[in-house]
Structures are given as structure tokens and as C-alpha cells.
Design a protein around this motif. Structure first.
Motif, mmCIF file in Angstrom:
data_model
loop_
_atom_site.group_PDB
_atom_site.id
_atom_site.type_symbol
_atom_site.label_atom_id
_atom_site.label_comp_id
_atom_site.label_asym_id
_atom_site.label_seq_id
_atom_site.Cartn_x
_atom_site.Cartn_y
_atom_site.Cartn_z
ATOM 1 N N HIS B 83 -17.154 -9.134 38.713
ATOM 2 C CA HIS B 83 -16.987 -7.737 38.329
ATOM 3 C C HIS B 83 -15.573 -7.482 37.822
ATOM 4 C CE1 HIS B 83 -18.079 -3.458 38.400
ATOM 5 N NE2 HIS B 83 -16.798 -3.275 38.669
ATOM 6 N N THR B 85 -13.544 -9.624 36.529
ATOM 7 C CA THR B 85 -13.278 -10.308 35.260
ATOM 8 C C THR B 85 -14.260 -9.863 34.170
ATOM 9 O OG1 THR B 85 -14.624 -12.152 36.036
ATOM 10 C CG2 THR B 85 -12.246 -12.363 36.302
ATOM 11 N N ASP B 86 -15.030 -8.801 34.487
ATOM 12 C CA ASP B 86 -15.955 -8.240 33.506
ATOM 13 C C ASP B 86 -16.993 -9.243 33.023
ATOM 14 O OD1 ASP B 86 -16.621 -5.846 32.581
ATOM 15 O OD2 ASP B 86 -15.054 -5.673 31.067
ATOM 16 N N ASN B 87 -17.596 -9.921 33.978
ATOM 17 C CA ASN B 87 -18.498 -11.012 33.630
ATOM 18 C C ASN B 87 -19.744 -10.906 34.507
ATOM 19 O OD1 ASN B 87 -19.472 -13.420 32.629
ATOM 20 N ND2 ASN B 87 -18.289 -14.680 34.077
ATOM 21 N N ASP B 94 -24.622 -6.581 41.596
ATOM 22 C CA ASP B 94 -23.317 -6.000 41.268
ATOM 23 C C ASP B 94 -23.256 -4.561 41.747
ATOM 24 O OD1 ASP B 94 -20.722 -6.147 39.682
ATOM 25 O OD2 ASP B 94 -21.701 -4.372 38.826
#
Lengths: 271, 378
Positions: B83, B85-87, B94
Motif C-alpha cells: 500500500h 509503495t502504491d502497488n 488492502d
């Protein structure tokens, strides 16, 4: 070298009872100054005025010509260190940290090797080296007093005020501390002002003695030879004594009779 | 004075010691050694803080793992990492971890830190081992302020900041009270706490009265506060709380050396150039702000602020420069652990964290009262 002048200093806690009345004297040479006098005569109040813990109601105190009224308490703290009669710590720290607090004004956030060096030298001088990591509250009253004294010394101020620094010490440490304060004041040129109830310690080690008498006035100021006399002791304390000379200083031997006047036995207020 | 026997003349020894004192760099070798000793002693304090951080991270993992929807322990860290690292790989997981379970943990961390630092500061400034924002009534004042804001509908008008501000204003009343009690002559630590408990009762009574006018949903919320809970927290509440608590901790940390001076007593403090009364007021106002920010969202969680500093002192001592950050970290660890225990111990019934803390803190409070003559009391 620091010069302290008191000009007509008066102090009252409340309107009816003046504690200090028109006190004027000056300390213009470095050395050990002892303040003596009966209980409740205003000795502690006087030193607290010099230290700006209390503001005189009248008169003025100057340090090196500057009125302490115009100085912040931080500035006064740079000149004057004060060791109160009894100190305590609610949450006990090791002796070394307790003494380090005295470096407050000189220290940045981090403790430097210089700070520690000074603290170690102070502990060495006051025979506290072996207690460095002991908790302050584990110590005896006499050890507390020496820690408090060390905390005063590490402030490295030109003036050091001590409220009965020898009260809880055994005879050996009393003599040692008094001798040390005299030696220190002579050799480093600082002014040490100490309240003392032991006339013989004062007579033997002080350069100057300030004699206070009721109602909060300075009776006389002078060298031990000048002020430790049978007359002065009788006048101030109302007790007869004999003064002998021992190792070049006057020595007071108390007699069991009170002075001429029975009413002279006035216990006064505890200070 | 080890060489007294060898040379009985005190003046010789004095002269020697004073010479050493006056010399610039006496005993360089010994000095180097003692400096190392001191560094080791300080290093121990950092180790303690590091251990507490590890505990927080571990407990955080358990806390976000624990729940009806099964997510693995290590998987939880993976999801948080993804989350950050925006992945994001699994949006359901999530959502559960980041939006449903994380706020509770984060609020727990912030609340634990805020209350513990508040406790540590109050104990040092008031020289009172029984003080914290709960026992002095500051939390109750804040709680009343927050209830007032909620029942009057200030939230709708001005958002959650309004609650905090109102809570802060009302927390200042007990603060002013404590300051005046501490100025009374002969006020013992116990007197101060008795006054605090009296204030606590008064404010809690007012809060109960306020509840008469509250509607159903507000009532449920207000009730939860009186117990102290981390339940129902969302990310919306976090920013205000973090800003207030973090600002408070930083301010206190910057003043921590002065706090050490203050703890030596008012006279010594003034003699060292610290205006004790002024400093006390500044610190207690900061404490009121931190307590208000926490109480506004979690309600009355007692005893964290009382217990944590005492535990920390056992490990690292009373030096406030270290006590403050260590209390913040240890308090976070304690509160998130207590919350996890409360959720796990009677599962599926959930014990609110305030109740768990009361079970831990109550006996501790009694114990502190009983051992009056111990080291804590001096």
C-alpha cells in the motif's frame, strides 16, 4: 573577581514582619565569607536576595556594579550558584546525572567530554567518585549535601552561595569542606558566601565574617579576630564564652551560663 | 580521601584536590575512560527504546492480522508495504488492513505516546509520582469539553477540530486548579491527587448530565468515551490527533533539560536560571493540549500516563531527556498491546482498551500509594 554590594536592603514576607532591615555591606575581595547569627535572623533570606530568589522590598543589590533588578534570573545564574540547605530529588537519578544538571547554563543538549570532566573533578574533590552511578535517593544526608555542593561547583560561577553546607557532615568532612572552600576561594579568586552555625568553623576558615542580629540587621562585619569576641557572642547569642587562640585563629569555648540578661534567651522563629 | 591514613594533614590533601580541580585537563586518561563508561550507560537507554519500537512493530502485525477475515501475519506487513509503495495486489485485503484495522493501531500508538508523555511531564513538573492526565482530572475536563461540543452539534459546523479545541479549553480548568494546589504550602502529592479526583467526579457528573440531551447515536458514542476505546476510529481522526500529539512531544522534548532542572525543586531551578512557575505553566498547558487531542477521539483511557513513565524509569532512569522519548515509545507499545489483549482475551467479546488499562493500572496505582517510602517517593 566579582564585587557584590548591598545598599540599604530590606525585605519583608508580609507588611507586619520585616525580616531584613536596612542591610548594607559589600564583598569586594574574593574569599570565604561566613554569615553567622541566631535562628530566624534572616540569614537564608539575605542570601536568597543576593541570588534573586527573593526580591528585596527596599534597597538594591549590585553585582559588579549592575543592579540585579535589571538582570534576568538566567543572567544572575551565570554569576551566582546557590546550594540550598536541603535538596531532594523526587525521581532519583544517578549522582553523576544529578551533578550534571549544574551544567545547565553551560551545556548544550548533548553532554560533552568537558562537562563530564568537570563533573568528575568535582566528584573527586568531594570524595564522591565511588558513588557516581548510585541513585541520589540511596545516599545519606551528608552525601546529599556533598552532591549538592558538587552541583554548585560545576556551575563555575564567580560567586558561590551555600546555605549551611556543613550541617549534615561528619567532623572530618566539615573540616575538609571548609578548608576546601577557603583554599578554592583564595586560589581561584571566587567569592564563596556560606551560612554557618559552627562558630569555630567560621572563626578558623572564613576570611570575613558577617554577623547578623535581630531584627534582621548586620551587627558587624570583619575578620574572625575582629568579630569573634566574647562581647559579640554575648550580644548576639546571649551566651557567655571564652575565646582562646588556637593555631592562630580564635576558638570559642562556650560556658554553661547565659549572658547577663535572662530574657536574652529568645529562641526566635525557626528559619 | 583514601590517603588520609598516609598523610593526616587535611590541608595537604585539600590543596592537592583543589589543584586538580583548577587544572584544565586533569587525568586525561581517566577522563577518557569515564566518558566511555558514561556513553555505555547512555547506550543502554537507546537499546531500551529500540526494543520498544520492535515490540510496537510486532504487536502491530498481530493487531492487523487479528480478526474474522483471515490474513497471515507476514502477509499483513506485505500488504502495508504494498500500500505504501502504491502497488496494491488484492483490493479487498488492502481495504481490510489499511482502512479497517490500521486506524485502530495508529490511533493506539498516537494515544499511548501522547498520554504517556503527558504523564511523564506531569510527574516531573509536579514532583508527584501519582500524577497523570487521568488522576489530575485533566482528561475528565477534556472529556466534558468534547461531550459538550458533540451534543451541541459543533462537529457538524466545524469538524473534529472543534471538538479538540473545546476539549482543550475545558482541560485548562483542571490544569489551572492543579497549578494553584501545587502552590499551596504543605500540599502533599496525595492532596494534589485527591483534588484531581474531586475534579474528575465533578466533570464526569457534568458529562452525565449532558447525556440527558444527547440523541441515541451520540449517546452510544459518548458512552464509549467514558470507558475509553480505540474502536470505531477511522483515518479521518488521525491527522488532528497526530499533529497535536507530535507537536506536544517535540515541544516537551525541546524543554526536557529544563524539565530536569525543574524536578530538582523550585529554588534550585531558579538558582540555575529557570523560572520554575513559568516553566510549569508552559509544560502543563502543552500537556492539556496533548490530553485533549487524545481524549477527544478515544475517551477516558486511564493509567497509561501513570504506569508507563514508572516502568520506563526502572529501565533507563529519571533523566527527562531520555524519559520523554522512551515514554512515548513504551506508551505506544503498552496501549496497542493492551488493546490487542482486550480483543483477544475474551474473544469474540471485545474488552475496550480503557478497561484493560484499568486492570493493569489500578493495582499499579495502589502499589504506588502503598510504597510511599520507596525510591519513587524519595
Amino acid at each position: 573577581m566579582t564585587k557584590i554590594d548591598l545598599n540599604h536592603v530590606s525585605f519583608k514576607y508580609n507588611a507586619s514582619t520585616p525580616v531584613l532591615k536596612d542591610v548594607t555591606f559589600s564583598m569586594d575581595h574574593p574569599g570565604l565569607y561566613c554569615i553567622i547569627g541566631p535562628n530566624g535572623v534572616g540569614k537564608s533570606t539575605l542570601v536568597k536576595c543576593i541570588n534573586k530568589l527573593l526580591e528585596p522590598t527596599e534597597g538594591d543589590i549590585t553585582i559588579d556594579g549592575r543592579s540585579i533588578k535589571d538582570m534576568t534570573i538566567k543572567e544572575v545564574a551565570d554569576y551566582v550558584a546557590f546550594v540550598p540547605a536541603n535538596s531532594f530529588d523526587c525521581f532519583s537519578m544517578p549522582v553523576i546525572d544529578t551533578i550534571l544538571i549544574g551544567r545547565h547554563n553551560k551545556q548544550k543538549w548533548r553532554t560533552t567530554a568537558k562537562d563530564l570532566n568537570i563533573v568528575h573533578k568535582a566528584m573527586d574533590m568531594l570524595d564522591l567518585g565511588s558513588l557516581a552511578m548510585h541513585g541520589f535517593n540511596e545516599l545519606s544526608a551528608g552525601q546529599h549535601q556533598r552532591v549538592a555542593l558538587a552541583r554548585g561547583l560545576v556551575q563555575e560561577t564567580p560567586v558561590l552561595i551555600l546555605d549551611e553546607p556543613t550541617a549534615n557532615l561528619d567532623v572530618k568532612h566539615q573540616v575538609y569542606v571548609a578548608e576546601m572552600l577557603r583554599d578554592l576561594s583564595t586560589r581561584s579568586g571566587i567569592t564563596v558566601i556560606m551560612i554557618c552555625h559552627d562558630l569555630n568553623i567560621a572563626a578558623r576558615y572564613a576570611h570575613q565574617i558577617i554577623v547578623m542580629a535581630p531584627p534582621g540587621v548586620v551587627d558587624c562585619v570583619g575578620t574572625p579576630d575582629e568579630v569573634i569576641t566574647e562581647d559579640v557572642i554575648r550580644r548576639i547569642y546571649g551566651i557567655d564564652c571564652e575565646i582562646v587562640t588556637f593555631e592562630n585563629s580564635p576558638h570559642v569555648i562556650l560556658k554553661s551560663t547565659f549572658g547577663a540578661d535572662e530574657d536574652a534567651l529568645d529562641w526566635g522563629e525557626e528559619s | 580521601m583514601e590517603d588520609y591514613e598516609a598523610d593526616p594533614r587535611i590541608s595537604r590533601i585539600v590543596s592537592h584536590k583543589v589543584t586538580r580541580w583548577l587544572s584544565e585537563d586533569a587525568d586525561l586518561e581517566q577522563q577518557e575512560e569515564s566518558f566511555l563508561d558514561y556513553k555505555r550507560y547512555v547506550a543502554r537507554k537507546w537499546v531500551f527504546m529500540a526494543i520498544c519500537v520492535v515490540v510496537i512493530v510486532m504487536v502491530m502485525g498481530f493487531a492487523v492480522t487479528y480478526g474474522t477475515y483471515d490474513i497471515g501475519f507476514l502477509e499483513s506487513y506485505q500488504i502495508i508495504w504494498d500500500h505504501l509503495t502504491d502497488n496494491i495486489t488484492n483490493t479487498t485485503k488492502d481495504h481490510i488492513i489499511v482502512n479497517l484495522r490500521m486506524p485502530r493501531v495508529v490511533v493506539g500508538i498516537v494515544a499511548g505516546a501522547g498520554l504517556s508523555v503527558a504523564g511523564a511531564v506531569m510527574q516531573s513538573t509536579l514532583m508527584n509520582p501519582l500524577a497523570d492526565s487521568y488522576t489530575t482530572g485533566v482528561s475528565s475536563g477534556a472529556s466534558f469539553g468534547a461531550t459538550l461540543a458533540m451534543t451541541l452539534g459543533m462537529t457538524a459546523a466545524a469538524g473534529s477540530q472543534a471538538i479538540v479545541i473545546n476539549a482543550f479549553l475545558f482541560a485548562l480548568i483542571p490544569t489551572a486548579m492543579i497549578i494553584s494546589v501545587s502552590k499551596m504550602k504543605n500540599a502533599s502529592p496525595t492532596t494534589m491527587i485527591m483534588a484531581g479526583i474531586a475534579i474528575m467526579y465533578i466533570f464526569n457528573a457534568f458529562t452525565t448530565v449532558m447525556m440527558l440531551w444527547a440523541d441515541e447515536s451520540t449517546l452510544a458514542e459518548v458512552y464509549q468515551w467514558q470507558v475509553g476505546t480505540l474502536a470505531g476510529t477511522t483515518w479521518n481522526e488521525v491527522p488532528v490527533m497526530i499533529v497535536a500529539v507530535l507537536a506536544g512531544i517535540i515541544a516537551v522534548q525541546l524543554l526536557s533539560r529544563k524539565l530536569n532542572v525543574l524536578a530538582t525543586g523550585d529554588e534550585t531551578a531558579r538558582a540555575l536560571g529557570v523560572d520554575a512557575s513559568k516553566m510549569r505553566i508552559i509544560l502543563l498547558v502543552i500537556v492539556a493540549l496533548m490530553s485533549a487531542a487524545v481524549v477527544s477521539f478515544t475517551g477516558l483511557i486511564g493509567f497509561v500516563g501513570l504506569v508507563t513513565p514508572h516502568i520506563v524509569r526502572i529501565f533507563i532512569g529519571a533523566d527527562n531527556r531520555y524519559l520523554i522519548p522512551a515514554s512515548a515509545i513504551a506508551g505506544s507499545a503498552l496501549l496497542v498491546t493492551a488493546d490487542l489483549l482486550g480483543r483477544a482475551i475474551l474473544s469474540p467479546v471485545v474488552l475496550q482498551v480503557g478497561v484493560v488499562m484499568a486492570f493493569i493500572g489500578g493495582p499499579m496505582f495502589l502499589w504506588l500509594l502503598m510504597r510511599k517510602n520507596s525510591r519513587v517517593w524519595g
